[in-house]
Design an enzyme around this catalytic site. Structure first.
Site, PDB file in Angstrom:
ATOM      1  N   GLY A 221      -9.747  -1.560   4.708  1.00  0.00           N
ATOM      2  CA  GLY A 221      -9.050  -1.298   5.836  1.00  0.00           C
ATOM      3  C   GLY A 221      -8.242  -1.572   6.234  1.00  0.00           C
TER       4      GLY A 221
ATOM      5  N   GLY B  66       0.098   4.729   3.547  1.00  0.00           N
ATOM      6  CA  GLY B  66      -0.555   4.681   2.035  1.00  0.00           C
ATOM      7  C   GLY B  66      -1.456   4.775   1.565  1.00  0.00           C
ATOM      8  CG  HIS B  67      -4.709   2.492   3.030  1.00  0.00           C
ATOM      9  ND1 HIS B  67      -4.573   1.586   4.074  1.00  0.00           N
ATOM     10  CD2 HIS B  67      -5.528   1.418   2.330  1.00  0.00           C
ATOM     11  CE1 HIS B  67      -4.360   0.149   3.362  1.00  0.00           C
ATOM     12  NE2 HIS B  67      -5.776   0.367   2.559  1.00  0.00           N
TER      13      HIS B  67
ATOM     14  N   GLY C 205      -3.457   3.287  -4.670  1.00  0.00           N
ATOM     15  CA  GLY C 205      -2.250   3.238  -4.690  1.00  0.00           C
ATOM     16  C   GLY C 205      -1.555   2.736  -5.684  1.00  0.00           C
TER      17      GLY C 205
ATOM     18  CG  ASP D 253      -2.789  -2.984  -5.052  1.00  0.00           C
ATOM     19  OD1 ASP D 253      -1.989  -4.652  -4.544  1.00  0.00           O
ATOM     20  OD2 ASP D 253      -2.844  -2.357  -3.568  1.00  0.00           O
TER      21      ASP D 253
ATOM     22  CD  GLN E 160      -7.032  -3.027  -7.019  1.00  0.00           C
ATOM     23  OE1 GLN E 160      -7.064  -3.532  -6.342  1.00  0.00           O
ATOM     24  NE2 GLN E 160      -6.557  -2.172  -6.233  1.00  0.00           N
TER      25      GLN E 160
HETATM   26  O1  PAF Z   1      -6.601  -2.808  -3.411  1.00  0.00           O
HETATM   27  C1  PAF Z   1      -7.408  -2.744  -2.218  1.00  0.00           C
HETATM   28  O2  PAF Z   1      -7.556  -2.234  -1.057  1.00  0.00           O
HETATM   29  C2  PAF Z   1      -8.856  -3.378  -3.025  1.00  0.00           C
HETATM   30  O3  PAF Z   1      -8.620  -3.975  -3.695  1.00  0.00           O
HETATM   31  C3  PAF Z   1     -10.067  -2.417  -3.366  1.00  0.00           C
HETATM   32  C4  PAF Z   1      -9.780  -1.532  -3.999  1.00  0.00           C
HETATM   33  C5  PAF Z   1      -9.953  -1.170  -2.292  1.00  0.00           C
HETATM   34  C6  PAF Z   1     -10.704  -2.832  -3.656  1.00  0.00           C
HETATM   35  O4  PAF Z   1     -11.325  -3.795  -3.190  1.00  0.00           O
END
Ligand code: PAF
Length: 290
Positions: free
Chosen positions: A31, A36-37, A152, A155, A158
């Site tokens: 949220g 970017g999202h 994205g 990260d 990630q």
């Molecule tokens: O990158 C994020 O916003 C979070 O780490 C994700 C991938 C939604 C997991 O909670």
């Protein structure tokens, strides 16, 4: 756009999408959405996916309780933005819905084999963080069974961890990585930017400016000298404290010592700007297929 609060409703909705012949693209978020999202949603819409976004501030990935408490939450705005961007359904569950047996049980029940990519950088400074990310993303992958999932590149680590998790858990989801979105002054877009004071916000673009300059600097300098110049420059700026800056192989995330060590080299940085932890990265070398 459907707003789904339970796993049962989510799965019924996804089943109907699949039965109607759609490919499903998942955009997981916590949220406080920004462009970017929305670029992830755009990429999914562009691929022709029926897009399911999730909005869930995942407690198991926060190693700092204050960070969890202050994480920005703006559900109504988020839903409006997702709907306008063309999302088909948003999954916005409660913590109890995702972790019905409690948080401790959920994290103790399954320890993910995330390999070396989870040990360095964020893994070192945020113990348990990637186990929490792997936990929630694996749950979402199992609940939605998407064809593709979008993340994205801000990260960067990630994405490597999620690829590894999907492989070891046998989850057949195509991971699509999307370029970093930046504000006009270069600051990487992040939900945490909303926590910066006016002065900190004015100072924060220096992170990207320094990284961008370091690409030029790297031409005539060693990896170690390039690293040192970034860290020294940023630590001398108001509000800034570099937590780490590592120049790594873009696949294994192992530190490189020489520019010739890899054909894919990325510099990953975390900087505290006041109390706000900001991350960013820059590519020094990238092969055509990365
Ligand atoms: O990158 C994020 O916003 C979070 O780490 C994700 C991938 C939604 C997991 O909670």
């Amino acid at each position: 756009m459907k707003v789904l609060r339970t796993v049962t409703n989510l799965q019924a909705h996804v089943e109907a999408l699949k039965a109607a012949g759609h490919k499903v693209g998942l955009v997981p978020t916590m949220g406080a959405l920004h462009d970017g999202h929305l670029s992830l949603v755009k990429a999914a819409v562009g691929n022709g996916d029926a897009v399911v976004a999730s909005v869930f501030v995942n407690p198991t990935q926060f190693n700092n309780p204050n960070d969890l408490a202050t994480y920005p939450r703006k559900e109504a705005d988020d839903f409006r933005l997702l709907e306008a961007a063309g999302v088909d359904a948003v999954f916005a569950p409660s913590v109890e819905e995702v972790y019905p047996d409690g948080l401790r049980r959920a994290t103790e029940e399954h320890v993910f084999d995330l390999g070396d990519v989870a040990e360095v950088m964020e893994g070192k400074f945020r113990p348990g963080h990637f186990q929490g990310v792997a936990l929630i993303v694996s749950k979402l992958f199992r609940m939605v069974a998407p064809d593709r999932a979008y993340f994205g590149e801000k990260d960067f680590q990630q994405i490597a961890v999620i690829r590894r998790m999907a492989k070891t858990e046998g989850l057949d989801v195509e991971i699509v990585s999307c370029p970093i979105c930046r504000a006009a002054d270069g600051l990487a877009l992040s939900s945490r930017n909303a926590l910066l004071t006016e002065g900190q916000r004015a100072a924060a673009p220096e992170i990207y400016r320094t990284l961008a300059r370091s690409v030029e600097h790297s031409q005539g300098h060693s990896v170690a000298a390039t690293k040192d110049s970034v860290v020294e420059h940023l630590n001398a700026r108001p509000f800034m404290r570099v937590e780490y800056f590592e120049i790594v192989d873009g696949y294994s995330l192992r530190a490189v010592e020489d520019w010739g060590d890899s054909d894919y080299i990325v510099g990953c940085i975390t900087v505290y700007c006041g109390d706000v932890r900001l991350i960013d990265n820059i590519t020094y070398r990238r092969p055509a297929d990365a």
